[in-house]
Design an enzyme around this catalytic site. Sequence first.
Site, PDB file in Angstrom:
ATOM      1  N   TYR A   1      88.603  18.723 -20.804  1.00  0.00           N
ATOM      2  CA  TYR A   1      88.430  19.726 -19.734  1.00  0.00           C
ATOM      3  C   TYR A   1      89.547  20.594 -19.270  1.00  0.00           C
ATOM      4  O   TYR A   1      89.465  21.783 -19.318  1.00  0.00           O
ATOM      5  CB  TYR A   1      87.897  18.637 -18.328  1.00  0.00           C
ATOM      6  CG  TYR A   1      87.971  19.561 -17.221  1.00  0.00           C
ATOM      7  CD1 TYR A   1      87.233  20.695 -16.707  1.00  0.00           C
ATOM      8  CD2 TYR A   1      89.067  19.096 -16.093  1.00  0.00           C
ATOM      9  CE1 TYR A   1      87.328  21.433 -15.701  1.00  0.00           C
ATOM     10  CE2 TYR A   1      89.185  19.898 -14.965  1.00  0.00           C
ATOM     11  CZ  TYR A   1      88.188  21.164 -14.728  1.00  0.00           C
ATOM     12  OH  TYR A   1      88.552  21.547 -13.514  1.00  0.00           O
TER      13      TYR A   1
ATOM     14  N   LYS B   1      90.283  24.650 -19.281  1.00  0.00           N
ATOM     15  CA  LYS B   1      90.844  25.373 -18.150  1.00  0.00           C
ATOM     16  C   LYS B   1      92.114  26.112 -18.519  1.00  0.00           C
ATOM     17  O   LYS B   1      92.125  27.307 -18.079  1.00  0.00           O
ATOM     18  CB  LYS B   1      90.777  24.657 -16.981  1.00  0.00           C
ATOM     19  CG  LYS B   1      89.520  23.849 -16.322  1.00  0.00           C
ATOM     20  CD  LYS B   1      88.660  25.074 -15.925  1.00  0.00           C
ATOM     21  CE  LYS B   1      89.074  25.556 -14.529  1.00  0.00           C
ATOM     22  NZ  LYS B   1      88.127  26.520 -14.136  1.00  0.00           N
TER      23      LYS B   1
ATOM     24  N   THR C   1      92.631  24.860 -11.851  1.00  0.00           N
ATOM     25  CA  THR C   1      92.975  23.487 -11.275  1.00  0.00           C
ATOM     26  C   THR C   1      94.252  23.139 -11.638  1.00  0.00           C
ATOM     27  O   THR C   1      95.020  23.478 -12.509  1.00  0.00           O
ATOM     28  CB  THR C   1      91.857  22.543 -12.150  1.00  0.00           C
ATOM     29  OG1 THR C   1      92.496  21.277 -11.751  1.00  0.00           O
ATOM     30  CG2 THR C   1      92.022  22.833 -13.565  1.00  0.00           C
ATOM     31  N   ASP C   2      94.684  22.194 -10.623  1.00  0.00           N
ATOM     32  CA  ASP C   2      95.997  21.745 -11.014  1.00  0.00           C
ATOM     33  C   ASP C   2      96.024  20.669 -12.178  1.00  0.00           C
ATOM     34  O   ASP C   2      97.386  20.436 -12.732  1.00  0.00           O
ATOM     35  CB  ASP C   2      96.506  20.595  -9.879  1.00  0.00           C
ATOM     36  CG  ASP C   2      95.647  19.489  -9.532  1.00  0.00           C
ATOM     37  OD1 ASP C   2      94.426  19.230 -10.256  1.00  0.00           O
ATOM     38  OD2 ASP C   2      95.662  18.661  -8.543  1.00  0.00           O
ATOM     39  N   GLU C   3      95.040  20.552 -12.786  1.00  0.00           N
ATOM     40  CA  GLU C   3      95.012  19.531 -14.024  1.00  0.00           C
ATOM     41  C   GLU C   3      95.627  20.276 -15.217  1.00  0.00           C
ATOM     42  O   GLU C   3      95.921  19.826 -16.301  1.00  0.00           O
ATOM     43  CB  GLU C   3      93.621  18.999 -14.319  1.00  0.00           C
ATOM     44  CG  GLU C   3      93.103  18.361 -13.301  1.00  0.00           C
ATOM     45  CD  GLU C   3      91.717  17.203 -13.620  1.00  0.00           C
ATOM     46  OE1 GLU C   3      91.854  17.175 -14.934  1.00  0.00           O
ATOM     47  OE2 GLU C   3      91.040  16.875 -12.871  1.00  0.00           O
TER      48      GLU C   3
HETATM   49  P1  NAD Z   1      80.430  22.174 -10.250  1.00  0.00           P
HETATM   50  O1  NAD Z   1      80.430  21.489 -11.647  1.00  0.00           O
HETATM   51  O2  NAD Z   1      80.038  21.492  -9.116  1.00  0.00           O
HETATM   52  O3  NAD Z   1      79.697  23.712 -10.251  1.00  0.00           O
HETATM   53  C1  NAD Z   1      79.704  24.176 -11.495  1.00  0.00           C
HETATM   54  C2  NAD Z   1      78.740  25.548 -11.683  1.00  0.00           C
HETATM   55  O4  NAD Z   1      78.944  26.356 -12.551  1.00  0.00           O
HETATM   56  C3  NAD Z   1      77.400  24.922 -11.661  1.00  0.00           C
HETATM   57  O5  NAD Z   1      76.701  25.551 -10.601  1.00  0.00           O
HETATM   58  C4  NAD Z   1      76.841  25.450 -13.078  1.00  0.00           C
HETATM   59  O6  NAD Z   1      75.411  25.469 -12.909  1.00  0.00           O
HETATM   60  C5  NAD Z   1      77.726  26.627 -13.277  1.00  0.00           C
HETATM   61  N1  NAD Z   1      77.973  26.849 -14.676  1.00  0.00           N
HETATM   62  C6  NAD Z   1      78.347  26.050 -15.597  1.00  0.00           C
HETATM   63  N2  NAD Z   1      78.386  26.710 -16.796  1.00  0.00           N
HETATM   64  C7  NAD Z   1      77.869  27.785 -16.605  1.00  0.00           C
HETATM   65  C8  NAD Z   1      77.664  29.159 -17.405  1.00  0.00           C
HETATM   66  N3  NAD Z   1      77.812  29.026 -18.868  1.00  0.00           N
HETATM   67  N4  NAD Z   1      77.339  30.311 -16.748  1.00  0.00           N
HETATM   68  C9  NAD Z   1      76.996  30.245 -15.414  1.00  0.00           C
HETATM   69  N5  NAD Z   1      77.295  29.411 -14.641  1.00  0.00           N
HETATM   70  C10 NAD Z   1      77.511  28.041 -15.213  1.00  0.00           C
HETATM   71  O7  NAD Z   1      82.248  22.577 -10.186  1.00  0.00           O
HETATM   72  P2  NAD Z   1      83.058  22.559  -9.063  1.00  0.00           P
HETATM   73  O8  NAD Z   1      83.377  21.202  -8.607  1.00  0.00           O
HETATM   74  O9  NAD Z   1      82.199  23.323  -7.828  1.00  0.00           O
HETATM   75  O10 NAD Z   1      84.276  23.460  -9.514  1.00  0.00           O
HETATM   76  C11 NAD Z   1      84.080  25.058  -9.498  1.00  0.00           C
HETATM   77  C12 NAD Z   1      85.528  25.550 -10.189  1.00  0.00           C
HETATM   78  O11 NAD Z   1      86.340  25.178  -9.421  1.00  0.00           O
HETATM   79  C13 NAD Z   1      85.698  25.114 -11.406  1.00  0.00           C
HETATM   80  O12 NAD Z   1      86.045  26.255 -12.293  1.00  0.00           O
HETATM   81  C14 NAD Z   1      86.571  23.973 -11.671  1.00  0.00           C
HETATM   82  O13 NAD Z   1      87.334  23.903 -12.843  1.00  0.00           O
HETATM   83  C15 NAD Z   1      87.260  24.328 -10.326  1.00  0.00           C
HETATM   84  N6  NAD Z   1      87.980  23.354  -9.475  1.00  0.00           N
HETATM   85  C16 NAD Z   1      87.393  22.251  -9.129  1.00  0.00           C
HETATM   86  C17 NAD Z   1      88.099  21.258  -8.353  1.00  0.00           C
HETATM   87  C18 NAD Z   1      86.986  20.303  -7.779  1.00  0.00           C
HETATM   88  O14 NAD Z   1      88.038  19.190  -7.318  1.00  0.00           O
HETATM   89  N7  NAD Z   1      85.988  19.875  -7.973  1.00  0.00           N
HETATM   90  C19 NAD Z   1      89.363  21.386  -8.074  1.00  0.00           C
HETATM   91  C20 NAD Z   1      89.934  22.498  -8.696  1.00  0.00           C
HETATM   92  C21 NAD Z   1      89.454  23.373  -9.161  1.00  0.00           C
HETATM   93  O1  TDX Z   2      83.906   6.350 -11.148  1.00  0.00           O
HETATM   94  C1  TDX Z   2      84.744   6.706 -10.900  1.00  0.00           C
HETATM   95  N1  TDX Z   2      86.137   5.896 -10.694  1.00  0.00           N
HETATM   96  C2  TDX Z   2      87.162   6.112 -10.630  1.00  0.00           C
HETATM   97  O2  TDX Z   2      88.172   5.626 -10.558  1.00  0.00           O
HETATM   98  C3  TDX Z   2      85.419   8.239 -10.860  1.00  0.00           C
HETATM   99  C4  TDX Z   2      84.069   9.117 -10.912  1.00  0.00           C
HETATM  100  C5  TDX Z   2      86.469   8.638 -10.861  1.00  0.00           C
HETATM  101  N2  TDX Z   2      87.679   7.620 -10.565  1.00  0.00           N
HETATM  102  C6  TDX Z   2      89.022   8.101 -10.710  1.00  0.00           C
HETATM  103  C7  TDX Z   2      89.328   8.949 -11.580  1.00  0.00           C
HETATM  104  C8  TDX Z   2      90.425   9.926 -10.887  1.00  0.00           C
HETATM  105  O3  TDX Z   2      91.956   9.320 -10.872  1.00  0.00           O
HETATM  106  O4  TDX Z   2      88.947   8.902  -9.401  1.00  0.00           O
HETATM  107  C9  TDX Z   2      89.869  10.017  -9.456  1.00  0.00           C
HETATM  108  C10 TDX Z   2      89.047  11.125  -9.273  1.00  0.00           C
HETATM  109  O5  TDX Z   2      88.199  11.335 -10.467  1.00  0.00           O
HETATM  110  P1  TDX Z   2      87.191  12.510 -10.213  1.00  0.00           P
HETATM  111  O6  TDX Z   2      86.290  12.822  -8.976  1.00  0.00           O
HETATM  112  O7  TDX Z   2      86.468  12.546 -11.652  1.00  0.00           O
HETATM  113  O8  TDX Z   2      88.081  13.776 -10.464  1.00  0.00           O
HETATM  114  P2  TDX Z   2      89.394  14.202 -11.285  1.00  0.00           P
HETATM  115  O9  TDX Z   2      89.226  13.510 -12.754  1.00  0.00           O
HETATM  116  O10 TDX Z   2      90.675  14.058 -10.511  1.00  0.00           O
HETATM  117  O11 TDX Z   2      89.132  15.902 -11.320  1.00  0.00           O
HETATM  118  C11 TDX Z   2      88.631  16.709 -10.253  1.00  0.00           C
HETATM  119  O12 TDX Z   2      89.919  17.312  -9.821  1.00  0.00           O
HETATM  120  C12 TDX Z   2      90.395  18.639 -10.527  1.00  0.00           C
HETATM  121  C13 TDX Z   2      87.489  17.620 -10.565  1.00  0.00           C
HETATM  122  O13 TDX Z   2      86.488  16.776 -11.216  1.00  0.00           O
HETATM  123  C14 TDX Z   2      88.085  18.751 -11.478  1.00  0.00           C
HETATM  124  O14 TDX Z   2      87.048  19.706 -11.674  1.00  0.00           O
HETATM  125  C15 TDX Z   2      89.294  19.487 -11.053  1.00  0.00           C
HETATM  126  O15 TDX Z   2      89.646  20.616 -12.099  1.00  0.00           O
END
Ligand code: NAD
Ligand code: TDX
Length: 343
Positions: free
Chosen positions: A156, A160, A131-133
């Site tokens: 988190y 990562k 992730t970019d985080e």
């Molecule tokens: P999500 O939380 O929707 O899904 C995570 C999945 O992993 C779930 O299906 C969960 O059951 C499974 N999981 C968790 N722990 C596990 C374990 N111990 N063994 C097997 N499975 C397990 O997450 P997402 O938003 O789909 O993110 C997927 C990946 O992408 C993550 O690694 C996250 O860090 C990365 N990522 C997400 C975003 C975003 O905006 N959502 C952005 C950049 C990177």
């Molecule tokens: O209720 C809310 N109100 C609010 O203002 C929530 C849930 C979020 N926010 C803000 C926090 C952040 O600035 O919105 C922005 C986005 O929040 P999230 O959806 O929780 O995402 P973020 O914290 O940016 O992280 C996401 O992007 C990077 C994903 O959850 C991560 O898994 C990924 O790595």
Amino acid sequence: MSNKTASKKLLVTGGAGFIGSNFIHLTLAEEADWEVVCLDNLTYAGNLANLQECLDHPRFRFVKGDIGDPPKVQEILKGGIKVVVNFAAESHVDRSILGCQEFIRTNVQGTQVLLDGARESQVELFLQISTDEVYGSLGPEGKFTEQTPLAPNSPYSASKTAADLLVRAYHHTYQMPVIITRCSNNYGPYQFPEKLIPLFVTNLLADKKVPVYGDGLNVRDWIHVIDHCRAVWTVIEKGQAGQVYNIGGNNERTNLEITKMLLEILGKDESMLEYVTDRPGHDRRYAIDASKIETELGWRPQMDFMEGLRQTVQWYINNQSWWQAIKTGAYLKYYEQQYGIKF
Ligand code: NAD
Ligand code: TDX
């Protein structure tokens, strides 16, 4: 008739979650010579409904299990897996602030178990979805490049980053063929309604207010999930082992802008917006410089943001039973406790 002619096997971990399930749908639709094994232990964020249409597919197999379980991982990897794509993670920043034990267990130790298994069975590629985080937070100027120092700010993102460093070390020490991708904020279908966009859409559909943290001026760089999934395929096909590739939508928006766009799409007024206590340690701005994957591998995001957002809202309108089943009390209790929000 079965079309089971696939010769290559892909292990997708975390495939019952948001991005993983979109990736599996795309792979089964467009990558006919790949079989997919999904390993997911179905945490609160994992949902088999996300894979409903895949379960009977001849090139798909679902295994319920933990990436931190060595015998399970070894057994799957020894079944001829060529590529591992590790999406499995605890992924929500707010939950990691409440307690990060599971984040360390899955994101760090789970990645280590997968790496050891992949090394033993000599997979051709281990792709870590990061992730970019991991880069921390930006001021008003500049973007994250692959050279930006790692400076995670939340439990988190720290977990990562630890995983990224392990993946890097396995390449350096054992010459394992690994690649790390670091993507910005995704949006699209099947996103768990604890994240900004699906939380706000589902609240507004239920005539509930939307909680904007702090001043609402934090910036995220949004990308449609399918653009991310296509970038992952580009990296599988053309990426260089040992490299990191940033993936981004070149689409920076404040949370307030996103909120106003959603209010407009759903025909609601600003009385539905509620400012609440800021997230502890809230990163101010993320912005990805994706020029490396664009120039070296030829990938570019395709989805126009307003169009993607409209399609996403429509998906939540069309799939109310999907999210209503999820919106139970468990995670809302945390929001009440942390931010004093009553749902
Ligand atoms: P999500 O939380 O929707 O899904 C995570 C999945 O992993 C779930 O299906 C969960 O059951 C499974 N999981 C968790 N722990 C596990 C374990 N111990 N063994 C097997 N499975 C397990 O997450 P997402 O938003 O789909 O993110 C997927 C990946 O992408 C993550 O690694 C996250 O860090 C990365 N990522 C997400 C975003 C975003 O905006 N959502 C952005 C950049 C990177
Ligand atoms: O209720 C809310 N109100 C609010 O203002 C929530 C849930 C979020 N926010 C803000 C926090 C952040 O600035 O919105 C922005 C986005 O929040 P999230 O959806 O929780 O995402 P973020 O914290 O940016 O992280 C996401 O992007 C990077 C994903 O959850 C991560 O898994 C990924 O790595």
